[in-house]
Design a protein around this motif. Structure first.
Motif, short mmCIF file in Angstrom:
data_model
loop_
_atom_site.label_atom_id
_atom_site.label_comp_id
_atom_site.label_asym_id
_atom_site.label_seq_id
_atom_site.Cartn_x
_atom_site.Cartn_y
_atom_site.Cartn_z
N PHE A 84 1.52 10.16 4.60
CA PHE A 84 1.68 8.80 3.66
C PHE A 84 0.87 7.62 4.15
N HIS A 85 0.28 7.80 5.35
CA HIS A 85 -0.52 6.77 5.83
C HIS A 85 0.43 5.36 6.27
N VAL A 86 1.33 6.01 6.94
CA VAL A 86 2.57 4.92 7.67
C VAL A 86 2.79 5.21 8.84
N ASP A 87 3.08 4.14 9.85
CA ASP A 87 3.54 4.65 11.11
C ASP A 87 4.66 5.43 11.22
N SER A 88 4.71 6.54 12.02
CA SER A 88 5.58 7.58 11.92
C SER A 88 7.15 7.02 12.46
N ARG A 89 6.95 6.00 13.15
CA ARG A 89 8.27 5.48 13.43
C ARG A 89 9.18 4.92 12.06
N ASN A 90 8.20 4.51 11.00
CA ASN A 90 8.89 4.22 9.93
C ASN A 90 9.33 5.23 8.88
N VAL A 91 9.11 6.30 9.49
CA VAL A 91 9.71 7.52 8.48
C VAL A 91 10.84 7.94 9.14
N HIS A 92 11.82 8.18 8.01
CA HIS A 92 13.29 8.38 8.45
C HIS A 92 13.61 9.72 7.83
N ALA A 93 13.34 11.06 8.36
CA ALA A 93 13.52 12.10 7.98
C ALA A 93 14.16 13.25 9.16
N ALA A 134 15.40 11.97 3.20
CA ALA A 134 14.06 11.49 3.37
C ALA A 134 13.52 10.11 2.91
N ASP A 135 13.18 9.17 3.71
CA ASP A 135 12.70 7.97 3.21
C ASP A 135 11.67 7.25 3.94
N ILE A 136 10.85 6.59 3.47
CA ILE A 136 9.69 5.99 4.27
C ILE A 136 10.28 4.38 4.24
N GLY A 137 10.35 3.69 5.27
CA GLY A 137 10.70 2.23 4.93
C GLY A 137 11.75 2.22 3.98
N GLY A 138 12.97 3.04 3.58
CA GLY A 138 14.02 2.74 2.86
C GLY A 138 13.65 3.20 1.56
N LYS A 139 12.51 3.80 1.29
CA LYS A 139 12.21 4.21 0.01
C LYS A 139 12.14 5.88 -0.05
N PRO A 140 13.01 6.52 -0.82
CA PRO A 140 12.99 7.90 -0.69
C PRO A 140 11.88 8.31 -1.08
N LEU A 195 6.99 10.65 -4.76
CA LEU A 195 6.03 12.06 -5.62
C LEU A 195 6.25 11.65 -7.25
N LYS A 196 7.45 10.73 -7.53
CA LYS A 196 7.50 10.36 -9.09
C LYS A 196 6.46 9.29 -9.26
N THR A 197 6.40 8.33 -8.51
CA THR A 197 5.36 7.31 -8.83
C THR A 197 3.86 7.21 -8.54
N ARG A 198 3.70 8.25 -7.44
CA ARG A 198 2.20 8.08 -6.99
C ARG A 198 1.64 9.49 -7.31
N GLY A 199 0.76 9.57 -8.18
CA GLY A 199 0.01 10.80 -8.48
C GLY A 199 -0.58 11.49 -7.19
N GLU A 200 -1.09 10.75 -6.36
CA GLU A 200 -1.89 11.45 -5.19
C GLU A 200 -1.04 12.39 -4.17
N ASP A 222 2.13 19.73 -1.26
CA ASP A 222 1.89 19.40 0.14
C ASP A 222 2.77 19.13 1.15
N LEU A 223 4.01 18.75 0.73
CA LEU A 223 5.15 18.22 1.51
C LEU A 223 5.76 19.63 2.02
N ASP A 224 6.02 20.80 1.08
CA ASP A 224 6.22 22.00 1.42
C ASP A 224 5.30 22.59 2.49
N GLU A 225 4.03 22.41 2.46
CA GLU A 225 3.28 22.78 3.41
C GLU A 225 3.38 22.02 4.89
N ILE A 226 3.51 20.79 4.88
CA ILE A 226 4.04 20.10 5.91
C ILE A 226 5.38 20.60 6.43
N PHE A 227 6.29 20.90 5.98
CA PHE A 227 7.37 21.63 6.72
C PHE A 227 7.19 22.99 7.35
N VAL A 228 6.18 23.86 6.61
CA VAL A 228 5.94 25.08 7.47
C VAL A 228 5.11 24.68 8.58
#
Length: 321
Positions: free
Chosen positions: A163-172, A189-195, A200-205, A210-216
């Motif tokens: 998501f191109h953000v500092d991992s310290r602002n990822v809460h998961a 799971a949220d990024i800076g308070g945003k789930p 996924l719903k608002t950003r088509g990219e 991709d998230l499933d692959e990240i977990f694997v």
């Protein structure tokens, strides 16, 4: 009254242990560090090497090669000893041989009057944390495993990169067994308070695939690293440092450690990775997340896998025929 000098005893100075000791010195978290290992010369060499770096350290630390009598005045005993996971092995393949090693270690620690907190990193960490609790007789709050703290860090790093953000602002969180049955808690799971689901719903990219692959990649990270360099040690050492700091500095920090469940998440009599509040007394409280139906099912499966691989081996070691 005990003086206010913190003493950490490290049992096992292999890859993980020596990396932990190096990080501990660099962060100046404890006043005393004792190294114990069967390989006396290696540990003596580690103590010498670390002491030579003291002029560059942020604060004084007394470091020496010791023995189990040094555990009497220890605040924290960190266990990293045992057989390492080899290429092609799962963490569960290590159960019996490492449990036997731990029985011997824990009995020697407790036989010398230890009354502090155990922190366990050796795999399979959830099972060995349970065994340490049984072998030691200490309250469950004072026996802690590294749990899924590293898995959670890997998760946050990869999500931050995606998501191109500092991992310290990822809460998961990753919870469950530190192993093949662990699971991501997407519902919280949220990024800076945003789930994450909103992204996924608002950003088509961004895509669920991709998230499933990240977990694997999180779940299988250890296999990938072991295949490339033979062992994982830097990441887990830093995770152990984070837990150590939370304990010695009485932080009340929430960390995904291996903790004993007594009804939380619908489970009993198991050590497993969950968010918990960690302070000077050990585990103050389990943070019980409201899991969705799929997450709860996966978590319950993880609990059963751990129990199946813990109790028979522990019984055979405690009650040999």
């Amino acid at each position: 009254m005990k003086n206010q000098i913190n003493r950490v005893v490290l049992v096992g100075t292999g890859f993980v242990g020596s990396s932990y000791a190096f990080a501990l010195l660099n962060q100046g978290i404890t006043e005393e560090l004792v190294l114990i290992d069967l390989d006396k010369e290696k540990s003596e060499g580690d103590a010498m090497d670390l002491n030579h770096g003291l002029p560059f350290a942020p604060s004084p630390t007394k470091i020496w090669y010791g023995n189990y009598s040094d555990c009497r005045d220890a605040d924290l005993v960190v266990l990293t000893a045992g057989a390492n996971q080899k290429p092609g092995e799962t963490r569960l393949d290590l159960v019996e041989k490492n449990m036997k090693i731990f029985k011997n270690i824990v009995e020697q620690v407790m036989g010398n009057g230890f009354d502090g907190i155990f922190l366990i990193a050796t795999n399979p960490v959830d099972i060995l944390t349970y065994a340490t609790w049984k072998f030691s007789g200490l309250p469950k709050e004072r026996v802690i495993g590294s749990g899924t703290i590293l898995d959670t860090a890997r998760f946050r790093y990869l999500l931050g990169d995606y998501f191109h953000v500092d991992s310290r602002n990822v809460h998961a969180y990753i919870i469950g067994e530190h192993g093949d049955t662990e699971l991501p808690v997407w519902s919280h799971a949220d990024i800076g308070g945003k789930p994450v689901d909103e992204y996924l719903k608002t950003r088509g990219e961004y895509r669920r695939e991709d998230l499933d692959e990240i977990f694997v990649n999180v779940r299988d990270a250890a296999y990938q690293i072991i295949q490339r360099k033979g062992a994982t040690f830097y990441g887990i050492a830093m995770g152990l440092i984070r837990i150590t700091k939370a304990i010695l500095q009485d932080e009340n920090s929430i960390l995904t450690v291996s903790a004993y469940l007594d009804g939380e998440y619908g489970s009993h009599d198991v050590y497993i990775g969950v968010p918990a509040i960690v302070n000077r007394s050990g585990i103050r409280e389990i943070v019980e997340l409201q899991l969705d139906e799929g997450e709860q099912s996966k978590f319950s499966h993880s609990v059963e896998v751990l129990k199946t691989n813990t109790l028979p081996v522990l019984d055979s070691i405690q009650n040999p025929k």
